[in-house]
Each structure stands twice: as C-alpha cells, then as structure tokens.
Design a protein around this motif. Structure first.
Motif, mmCIF file in Angstrom:
data_model
loop_
_atom_site.group_PDB
_atom_site.id
_atom_site.type_symbol
_atom_site.label_atom_id
_atom_site.label_comp_id
_atom_site.label_asym_id
_atom_site.label_seq_id
_atom_site.Cartn_x
_atom_site.Cartn_y
_atom_site.Cartn_z
ATOM 1 N N ALA A 1 -10.608 -46.330 -33.023
ATOM 2 C CA ALA A 1 -11.554 -46.401 -34.144
ATOM 3 C C ALA A 1 -11.621 -45.060 -34.876
ATOM 4 N N GLU A 2 -11.611 -43.965 -34.126
ATOM 5 C CA GLU A 2 -11.637 -42.649 -34.772
ATOM 6 C C GLU A 2 -10.330 -42.382 -35.505
ATOM 7 N N GLY A 3 -9.226 -42.863 -34.934
ATOM 8 C CA GLY A 3 -7.958 -42.753 -35.642
ATOM 9 C C GLY A 3 -7.974 -43.538 -36.937
ATOM 10 N N ASP A 4 -8.563 -44.727 -36.903
ATOM 11 C CA ASP A 4 -8.692 -45.541 -38.116
ATOM 12 C C ASP A 4 -9.537 -44.828 -39.165
ATOM 13 N N ALA A 5 -10.555 -44.116 -38.726
ATOM 14 C CA ALA A 5 -11.418 -43.385 -39.666
ATOM 15 C C ALA A 5 -10.642 -42.269 -40.358
ATOM 16 N N ILE A 6 -9.762 -41.593 -39.601
ATOM 17 C CA ILE A 6 -8.922 -40.556 -40.195
ATOM 18 C C ILE A 6 -8.007 -41.161 -41.259
ATOM 19 N N LEU A 7 -7.446 -42.325 -40.953
ATOM 20 C CA LEU A 7 -6.570 -42.982 -41.918
ATOM 21 C C LEU A 7 -7.316 -43.446 -43.160
ATOM 22 N N ALA A 8 -8.538 -43.923 -42.967
ATOM 23 C CA ALA A 8 -9.346 -44.353 -44.113
ATOM 24 C C ALA A 8 -9.612 -43.161 -45.037
ATOM 25 N N GLN A 9 -9.896 -42.009 -44.438
ATOM 26 C CA GLN A 9 -10.126 -40.806 -45.235
ATOM 27 C C GLN A 9 -8.844 -40.389 -45.965
ATOM 28 N N PHE A 10 -7.715 -40.496 -45.274
ATOM 29 C CA PHE A 10 -6.440 -40.155 -45.901
ATOM 30 C C PHE A 10 -6.149 -41.090 -47.078
ATOM 31 N N GLU A 11 -6.390 -42.373 -46.894
ATOM 32 C CA GLU A 11 -6.157 -43.327 -47.985
ATOM 33 C C GLU A 11 -7.041 -42.994 -49.186
ATOM 34 N N TYR A 12 -8.279 -42.622 -48.930
ATOM 35 C CA TYR A 12 -9.177 -42.227 -50.022
ATOM 36 C C TYR A 12 -8.604 -41.013 -50.760
ATOM 37 N N GLN A 13 -8.075 -40.045 -49.996
ATOM 38 C CA GLN A 13 -7.492 -38.853 -50.618
ATOM 39 C C GLN A 13 -6.273 -39.216 -51.467
ATOM 40 N N VAL A 14 -5.457 -40.153 -50.969
ATOM 41 C CA VAL A 14 -4.278 -40.590 -51.732
ATOM 42 C C VAL A 14 -4.714 -41.268 -53.031
ATOM 43 N N GLN A 15 -5.701 -42.147 -52.945
ATOM 44 C CA GLN A 15 -6.204 -42.827 -54.145
ATOM 45 C C GLN A 15 -6.723 -41.794 -55.145
ATOM 46 N N PHE A 16 -7.365 -40.745 -54.640
ATOM 47 C CA PHE A 16 -7.917 -39.703 -55.511
ATOM 48 C C PHE A 16 -6.794 -38.931 -56.202
#
Length: 200
Positions: free
Chosen positions: A182-197
């Motif tokens: 779950a914590e790994g998934d949270a890191i990926l969610a943050q990374f995806e947000y950064q990519v979208q940005f």
C-alpha cells in the motif's frame, strides 16, 4: 547403438547464468563487480568454461541484462501508448513500467547500482537505453498528436525529466514495497501526479 543425447539449449544455459547473477545481486550489496564468475556458475550448476560459451566477461553479462531491461520496457510502454486520452496514456505507462519493475526487483537493483557502478560500459549502456526510451516515447507522442502544446524538443525534455525522476524513485519504491504494498502504491500515485504535472 545408444541414442545420442541432445545438447542442452545454449539459450537455456545463458538464461541460467543471467538468472543466477540476478539472484546473487539481490543478496550482495557490492554490485556486479563484487560477484565472481565462479559464484555464478556454482549457483546454477554450470562450469566456468560454460560461462565463456555465452559471455566473454562479467561485464558482457551485465550488458546483456541491461539490454534485456531496456528492450522489455520499451515494448511494454509502446503497447500502452494507444490509450484514449493523454491522462490515460500517463496512467497506463506508469502502471506498466512499475508493474514490471516491482515484478523484477533483482534486475532493477542491478540498474540502480550500476548507474553509478565501476563499469563505464555498463553505465553507458544504461544511458543509451534511457535515451532510446525517451526518443521513442517523445516521437510516438508527437506522431499520435498527444501533448500538442509541446514541440517535439519540449516533449523530449519533458519525457527525459520523467524518466530520470522514475529511475531515482526505484530504490525507495522497492524498499517500501517490501514492507507494505500500500505504501508502495502511494509512492506511485505521487509519481503519477508529478508526471501529469510535468506534462500539463
């Protein structure tokens, strides 16, 4: 007259050697330079001369592993670039790349370590694979009319920044994912947000 036994597949032995190297890399913190040829051959039940039937050196084995990673990642990312929207392309790309990374931890331990390792050839091979990923993604985006607000050079720069960010994320992602998916998934969610940005 006795039957002649078929020779074992060269590809099979080559893969055994590569897999044994990866298993040892996952255990050894010193990287490829700290693993001997004899340890690898012993780990997969082959002789040192059998090693030289496939690789001239440990460095060549490392180059083969890097090439496999790059070609597989490029193929995975190409498959998901026909998503319906820009946002979907980003999501699919992040999910495809990091599913592969999390499923092949030893390979990416190798990549993370050898980016700053002692072999200039392997460092150069990793840079070359990164350049190919960046060029293919940027060119595909351009040909498909995605992210039209950017010129082709701007797309290359944006994708290069994203790939660099993703590479730097790998060690933390693998460490955290071992303890909590779950914590790994949270890191990926943050990374995806950064990519979208970056691509907004």
């Amino acid at each position: 007259m006795s039957a002649v036994k078929p020779k074992q597949s060269r590809k099979g032995n080559r893969e055994k050697l590569m897999n044994a190297a990866l298993e040892l890399l996952a255990e050894d913190q010193s990287g490829l330079a700290g693993i001997s040829l004899r340890r690898i051959t012993k780990a997969c039940g082959l002789s040192p001369p059998a090693f030289y039937g496939h690789f001239t050196s440990m460095e060549e084995l490392g180059l083969a592993l890097v090439n496999d990673v790059g070609s597989t990642l490029r193929a995975l990312l190409k498959e998901v670039r026909d998503a319906d929207t820009e946002s979907a392309v980003v999501t699919a790309s992040v999910q495809a790349a990091f599913a592969y990374i999390r499923g092949n931890e030893a390979l990416f331990i190798l990549i993370a370590r050898e980016r700053a390792g002692s072999s200039a050839l392997i460092r150069g091979a990793i840079r070359n694979e990164v350049r190919q990923i960046v060029e293919e993604m940027a060119s595909d985006f351009h040909e498909r009319g995605l992210f039209e607000r950017f010129s082709l050079p701007e797309k290359r720069a944006a994708v290069a920044a994203i790939v660099s960010l993703g590479l730097s994320l790998i060690p933390d992602l693998l460490d955290v994912s071992r303890e909590s998916s779950a914590e790994g998934d949270a890191i990926l969610a943050q990374f995806e947000y950064q990519v979208q940005f970056i691509l907004s």
